[in-house]
Scaffold this active site. Structure first.
Site, PDB file in Angstrom:
ATOM      1  N   SER A   1      -2.184  -3.085 -10.103  1.00 37.02           N
ATOM      2  CA  SER A   1      -0.730  -3.160 -10.318  1.00 37.02           C
ATOM      3  C   SER A   1      -0.280  -4.436 -11.027  1.00 37.02           C
ATOM      4  CB  SER A   1       0.037  -2.955  -9.011  1.00 37.02           C
ATOM      5  OG  SER A   1       0.116  -4.128  -8.248  1.00 37.02           O
TER       6      SER A   1
ATOM      7  N   THR B   1      -5.446  -1.782  -4.796  1.00 33.94           N
ATOM      8  CA  THR B   1      -6.579  -2.075  -3.912  1.00 33.94           C
ATOM      9  C   THR B   1      -6.824  -0.931  -2.949  1.00 33.94           C
ATOM     10  OG1 THR B   1      -6.195  -4.431  -4.067  1.00 33.94           O
ATOM     11  CG2 THR B   1      -7.368  -3.697  -2.125  1.00 33.94           C
TER      12      THR B   1
ATOM     13  N   THR C   1      -0.610  -3.965  -4.230  1.00 33.07           N
ATOM     14  CA  THR C   1       0.357  -4.829  -3.545  1.00 33.07           C
ATOM     15  C   THR C   1       1.032  -5.836  -4.496  1.00 33.07           C
ATOM     16  OG1 THR C   1      -1.354  -6.462  -2.995  1.00 33.07           O
ATOM     17  CG2 THR C   1      -0.899  -4.761  -1.348  1.00 33.07           C
ATOM     18  N   ASP C   2       0.362  -6.132  -5.629  1.00 28.58           N
ATOM     19  CA  ASP C   2       0.836  -7.266  -6.428  1.00 28.58           C
ATOM     20  C   ASP C   2       2.226  -7.075  -7.038  1.00 28.58           C
ATOM     21  OD1 ASP C   2      -1.382  -8.664  -5.749  1.00 28.58           O
ATOM     22  OD2 ASP C   2      -2.396  -8.495  -7.682  1.00 28.58           O
TER      23      ASP C   2
HETATM   24  C1  SIN Z   1      -3.108  -4.428  -7.172  1.00 25.59           C
HETATM   25  O1  SIN Z   1      -1.985  -4.900  -6.988  1.00 25.59           O
HETATM   26  O2  SIN Z   1      -3.294  -3.368  -7.773  1.00 25.59           O
HETATM   27  C2  SIN Z   1      -4.316  -5.175  -6.707  1.00 25.59           C
HETATM   28  C3  SIN Z   1      -4.050  -5.987  -5.503  1.00 25.59           C
HETATM   29  C4  SIN Z   1      -3.692  -5.178  -4.294  1.00 25.59           C
HETATM   30  O3  SIN Z   1      -3.412  -3.994  -4.322  1.00 25.59           O
HETATM   31  O4  SIN Z   1      -3.709  -5.810  -3.203  1.00 25.59           O
END
Ligand code: SIN
Length: 323
Positions: A63, A13, A96-97
């Site tokens: 991710s 993100t 973050t995932d």
């Molecule tokens: C991801 O994990 O690539 C998408 C979600 C995020 O980064 O918050």
């Protein structure tokens, strides 16, 4: 020779774009290159304190789609840069995932000697670049402050002003900017106006294993899956996983995310014991967000994950099986 800070981009993100500035969830992750991302952060040059900024786009993924080939390449690129005498720190921008999985994986495979006094800092964002108020730029600034702090070492995660260890960090919120915590351990430090306030000295983990990082790319990763125990759970999923005709990658291990203190429904437990007898490694973790499986006096049927969450226990088991 001029000192450097290296930033490896992997997507997420933090590099995402949406159609409207007010849309913080309907975006596409991994759209903006790491170099443009960093160029847009005006105070970054000053924060680098005269160091050269080197960027490298290792991947550009959401991710949730993170996989072994990116992990292998990322580990190789981290090792390459960390061993350069001119490099003071390496940062990674990541979604973050699965951030907690990548950070734990890197901590497990990178030689401890490379991380002594030279931290590897992962950072992220909960809002895309196009947001009216993106959180990525501040997270990058905080990550740089941590990376250049004299106490920093090992693999660290920085998000929303908190610093976490790779072992303890877990995404704990679906939406808030402060989306990570370290459970009972709490964060290692906070970043306040570019200054890092440590709650304790960060430590390097004891070297767990020696991993040939180049062999990782060619390796067939042992298949280890995660199953959940819940009310009404049965052995159907476990037996189908064990029987699945995936000739090149038979099931080698299973992590069971048990309820409470790692308890497992009796029907699921019976199936797990069956496949354990066939040689599949079983590890018991807990689906609880806090605490860890506490060993009682009786010898457990399945070894516990030593405090690792189910997804991290899976990585540890895969690496153990690979060795
Ligand atoms: C991801 O994990 O690539 C998408 C979600 C995020 O980064 O918050």
């Amino acid at each position: 020779m001029k000192k450097k800070v290296v930033v490896l981009g992997t997507g997420g993100t933090i590099a995402g774009r949406s159609e409207h500035g007010s849309d913080n969830v309907g975006y596409t992750a991994g759209q903006v290159g790491v170099q443009s991302l960093l160029q847009a952060i005006a105070p970054l040059q000053a924060a680098l304190q005269g160091r050269e900024l080197v960027t490298e786009q290792v991947a550009q993924v959401d991710s949730k789609d993170m996989g072994f080939s990116v992990w292998a390449l990322l580990a190789q690129r981290c090792a390459h840069h960390l061993q350069e005498a001119t490099v003071d720190a390496v940062l990674i921008t990541h979604g973050t995932d699965t951030l907690e999985e990548t950070s734990f994986f890197l901590e497990q495979v990178l030689p401890v000697a490379l991380l002594q006094g030279k931290p590897l800092v992962l950072t992220c964002a909960m809002r895309p670049v196009t947001s009216l108020t993106p959180d990525g730029p501040q997270n990058v600034m905080d990550a740089v402050a941590v990376a250049l702090d004299s106490l920093a070492c090992g693999v660290l995660v920085v998000c929303a002003g908190s610093v976490h260890s790779a072992r303890m960090v877990q995404k704990s919120h679906t939406y808030r900017l402060d989306a990570f915590d370290s459970g009972d351990a709490g964060p290692l430090a906070v970043v306040e106006e570019g200054r890092v306030r440590w709650f304790g000295r960060p430590t390097l983990p004891a070297p767990a294993r020696v991993v040939d990082l180049h062999a990782l790319s060619g390796n067939v990763w042992p298949r280890v899956e995660v199953v959940l125990s819940y009310a009404g759970a049965s052995g159907v999923m476990v037996r189908s996983l064990a029987n699945a005709a995936v000739a090149e990658s038979p099931l080698r291990g299973l992590v069971v995310a048990g309820s409470g203190n790692g308890t497992v429904h009796e029907d699921l437990e019976a199936a797990l014991m069956e496949i354990q007898r066939l040689g599949v490694r079983i590890v018991r973790a807990s689906r609880c967000a806090r605490g860890q499986v506490v060993q009682g006096e009786t010898i457990p049927v399945f070894p516990n994950s030593n405090g690792l969450s189910p997804v991290k226990a899976r990585i540890a088991l895969m690496l153990e099986l690979m060795a």
